[in-house]
Every structure is written in C-alpha cells, then in structure tokens.
Motif scaffolding. Structure first.
Motif, short mmCIF file in Angstrom:
data_model
loop_
_atom_site.label_atom_id
_atom_site.label_comp_id
_atom_site.label_asym_id
_atom_site.label_seq_id
_atom_site.Cartn_x
_atom_site.Cartn_y
_atom_site.Cartn_z
N SER A 59 0.81 -1.22 0.00
CA SER A 59 0.00 0.00 0.00
C SER A 59 0.85 1.27 0.00
O SER A 59 0.33 2.34 0.27
N PHE A 60 2.15 1.16 -0.29
CA PHE A 60 3.01 2.36 -0.20
C PHE A 60 2.59 3.39 -1.25
O PHE A 60 2.05 3.06 -2.30
N ARG A 61 2.81 4.63 -0.91
CA ARG A 61 2.59 5.72 -1.87
C ARG A 61 3.91 6.40 -2.12
O ARG A 61 4.70 6.59 -1.21
N GLY A 62 4.12 6.80 -3.36
CA GLY A 62 5.38 7.48 -3.65
C GLY A 62 5.15 8.47 -4.76
O GLY A 62 4.08 8.51 -5.35
N PRO A 63 6.16 9.27 -5.07
CA PRO A 63 6.03 10.19 -6.20
C PRO A 63 5.87 9.40 -7.49
O PRO A 63 6.37 8.28 -7.60
N ARG A 64 5.15 9.94 -8.46
CA ARG A 64 4.94 9.23 -9.73
C ARG A 64 6.09 9.54 -10.68
O ARG A 64 6.67 10.62 -10.65
N ASN A 65 6.41 8.56 -11.53
CA ASN A 65 7.42 8.75 -12.59
C ASN A 65 8.73 9.32 -12.06
O ASN A 65 9.28 10.27 -12.62
N HIS A 66 9.23 8.79 -10.98
CA HIS A 66 10.33 9.43 -10.28
C HIS A 66 11.61 8.58 -10.25
O HIS A 66 12.69 9.08 -10.53
N PHE A 67 11.49 7.30 -9.91
CA PHE A 67 12.70 6.50 -9.62
C PHE A 67 13.29 5.88 -10.90
O PHE A 67 12.57 5.48 -11.81
N ASP A 68 14.63 5.74 -10.89
CA ASP A 68 15.31 5.00 -11.95
C ASP A 68 15.28 3.51 -11.67
O ASP A 68 15.30 2.69 -12.58
N LEU A 69 15.28 3.17 -10.37
CA LEU A 69 15.43 1.77 -9.98
C LEU A 69 14.66 1.49 -8.68
O LEU A 69 14.73 2.29 -7.74
N ILE A 70 13.93 0.38 -8.69
CA ILE A 70 13.33 -0.13 -7.44
C ILE A 70 13.81 -1.58 -7.34
O ILE A 70 13.84 -2.30 -8.35
N HIS A 71 14.23 -1.99 -6.15
CA HIS A 71 14.68 -3.39 -6.05
C HIS A 71 14.14 -4.06 -4.80
O HIS A 71 13.91 -3.42 -3.77
N CYS A 72 13.92 -5.36 -4.96
CA CYS A 72 13.38 -6.17 -3.87
C CYS A 72 14.03 -7.55 -3.99
O CYS A 72 13.58 -8.40 -4.77
#
Ligand code: SAM
Length: 274
Positions: A108-121
């Motif tokens: 359910s996290f919220r974050g800025p849109r169209n912002h990150f270069d990379l997300i990792h899990c």
C-alpha cells in the motif's frame, strides 16, 4: 546456564539481522549498478534515484548512498527503521541528504509518480506479499513510481512443486565480537495454498560471554513457480521482462524464466509508453 529462547520476530533484532546479511551487500550493490548500466534505456544518469521497499536494516540503502546514489527506503518494522535511521545519521552530511526512511507497507506504499530509476526487492522479500492482490498492488505502485524505462529488480526463490523437499540453509556472520549463526528451514511449497512455512533460529554469541542468545521466528511466504511468476508479471502490463539472472548476481550470467533452478532475479522495465 540454560540458553534463553526468544520467540519474537527476528526483525526486532536489526543488529543481528545486519550482521547475518552483511556479507552479500557489496556484490548486490555492484549488481544493481551493473543493472542500471546494462538495462536502462534513454537518458542515463550516473547517479540514480532508487527506492528499496522493505529496506530492513538499511544495509543496501546505505551502500548505494555511499556510492553516490539518492535512495529512499521503507519498511513495516519500527526497530528496523530506527536502526536504519541511526546508521544513516553516521554518514557524512552529503550522504545524509541523499537518504530517507519511512514506515510503509509494500502492498500500500505511496510514492512520487514517474520518479525513480530503480526499485529493487531482493532476498525473496517479495514473497511476504501473501496474496495475488497484494503482489499486483505492489507491482502497480512500483510501476507508477518508476520513470519511463525505469527498472524493477525482483529476486526470489522459485518453488519446486514437483520435488517437494524440506530445505535447510545455514550461514554465519560476525562483526565486532558478535557471531550470528542463522539456520532457516523451509517447508515444501504447497501448490494448493501457494504458501511455504519458514522457521529461523538465530544463535548469537558475544565475545567473552558464555551464554548463547537464541531467537526463533516462524512465518509463511507466498510461493511462485516460473509460470505463476510469469502470469503475475503479465498482469501488470506496464512492465516488460528485460532479463533474468540468478543469486550469483552477475550481469554476464543470464538465465531463462523457467523452472530449471530455484533462484532467480528478474529485471522488469517500465515500458516507455506506460
Ligand atoms: C529479508 S528482510 C530484507 C531487508 C532488505 N531489503 C535487505 O535486502 O536486507 C525483509 C524485510 O521486509 C520487511 N517486511 C515484511 N513484510 C513487509 C511489508 N508487507 N511491507 C513492508 N516491509 C515488510 C521486514 O520488516 C524486513 O525488514
């Protein structure tokens, strides 16, 4: 003296977690930088903006900030967040400015849109999302938070439903006179419930102290074989599969999204039109 057993969640002991998982940190960070170099399309920035969902003790967040990237981390666990923030506070001022930690949930996290270069899990953390709805919700939120062409790196152990085995893994970490022995037992994955049960025993021995502290944790994870993972990814059309690797975390070492072996790291790319 009888060693005491603490049946609480191991994530309430971030220092021990951090010691146990420290070893692979540099290789994982090298791999994430290689992923950025290899798979990013369009405008490449030397310094990336990165989000780490379920960032734990912050070991990878801190490492990537030390390498000059801007990193946001979030986690559900307050002890993990407290520990991460304390470690971030020890960085030089220019590093402290490039880091943030907040409390949030993967589903359910919220974050800025169209912002990150990379997300990792990495490290199968994604499997804490126990239903398909939660997994889809997480991936949709991740896609929305990535810029066009941005990358989501997902590392999980695939289930082997055909040869169900009880798996035992042991590893040891040591730092500043604290030795953490980690034993994890994974039950066979159940294709009807899509769950596997895990239990972990941390044994902590401090230099000069005879007693061994024991911390036991039990939890369940959602299971995926290759076709289940493929179906999940297909249900989030913003993503395309850019490439697959394994837990050796080497950019030159690729594999297929199939059931040939259990560890897989899938690199997803947000489509330019999304
Ligand atoms: C295996 S650790 C991984 C930590 C970190 N990503 C790393 O690579 O070291 C899993 C983390 O997931 C967090 N966690 C579990 N379920 C979560 C959820 N639904 N939302 C956010 N964090 C969660 C736990 O608190 C823990 O810190």
């Amino acid at each position: 003296m009888t060693p005491s057993v603490d049946a609480s969640d191991w994530y309430r002991h971030p220092l021990y977690y951090d010691i146990a998982f420290a070893e692979g940190t540099r290789e994982e960070a090298d791999f994430l930088e290689a992923v950025l170099e290899h798979y990013q399309q369009g405008k490449r920035r030397k310094k990336a903006t990165i989000l780490e969902p379920a960032s734990g003790s912050g070991r990878l967040v801190i490492e990537m900030v030390r390498r000059g990237h801007r990193v946001d981390g979030f986690d559900i666990s307050l002890p993990m967040l407290r520990y991460s923030r304390r470690r971030a506070g020890e960085l030089p001022a220019e590093g402290r400015d490039q880091i943030s930690f907040r409390r949030s949930r993967m589903q359910s996290f919220r974050g800025p849109r169209n912002h990150f270069d990379l997300i990792h899990c990495l490290l199968s953390t994604f499997k804490y999302l126990l239903t398909e709805e939660e997994a889809i919700s997480h991936l949709r939120r991740a896609a929305s938070a990535l810029r066009s062409g941005g990358l989501y790196v997902l590392g999980i152990h695939l289930a082997n439903y055909r040869h169900p085995v009880r798996d035992h893994e042991q590893w040891i970490g040591e730092r500043d006179g604290i030795r953490v022995t980690c034993d994890t037992i994974t039950s066979p994955a159940d294709p009807s419930t899509r769950l596997e049960q895990l239990s972990n025993l941390l044994r902590v021995k401090r230099q000069g102290i005879r007693t061994v502290e024991k911390i036991e944790t039990h939890w369940a994870c959602r299971t995926y074989d290759a076709s289940e993972l493929r179906r999940l990814i297909a249900s989030v059309p913003a993503f395309e599969i850019a490439g697959c690797h394994d837990f050796a975390h080497r950019i030159g070492c690729t594999r297929l999204l199939d059931d040939s072996k259990e560890d897989i790291v899938v690199v997803l790319r947000k489509g330019v039109m999304s």
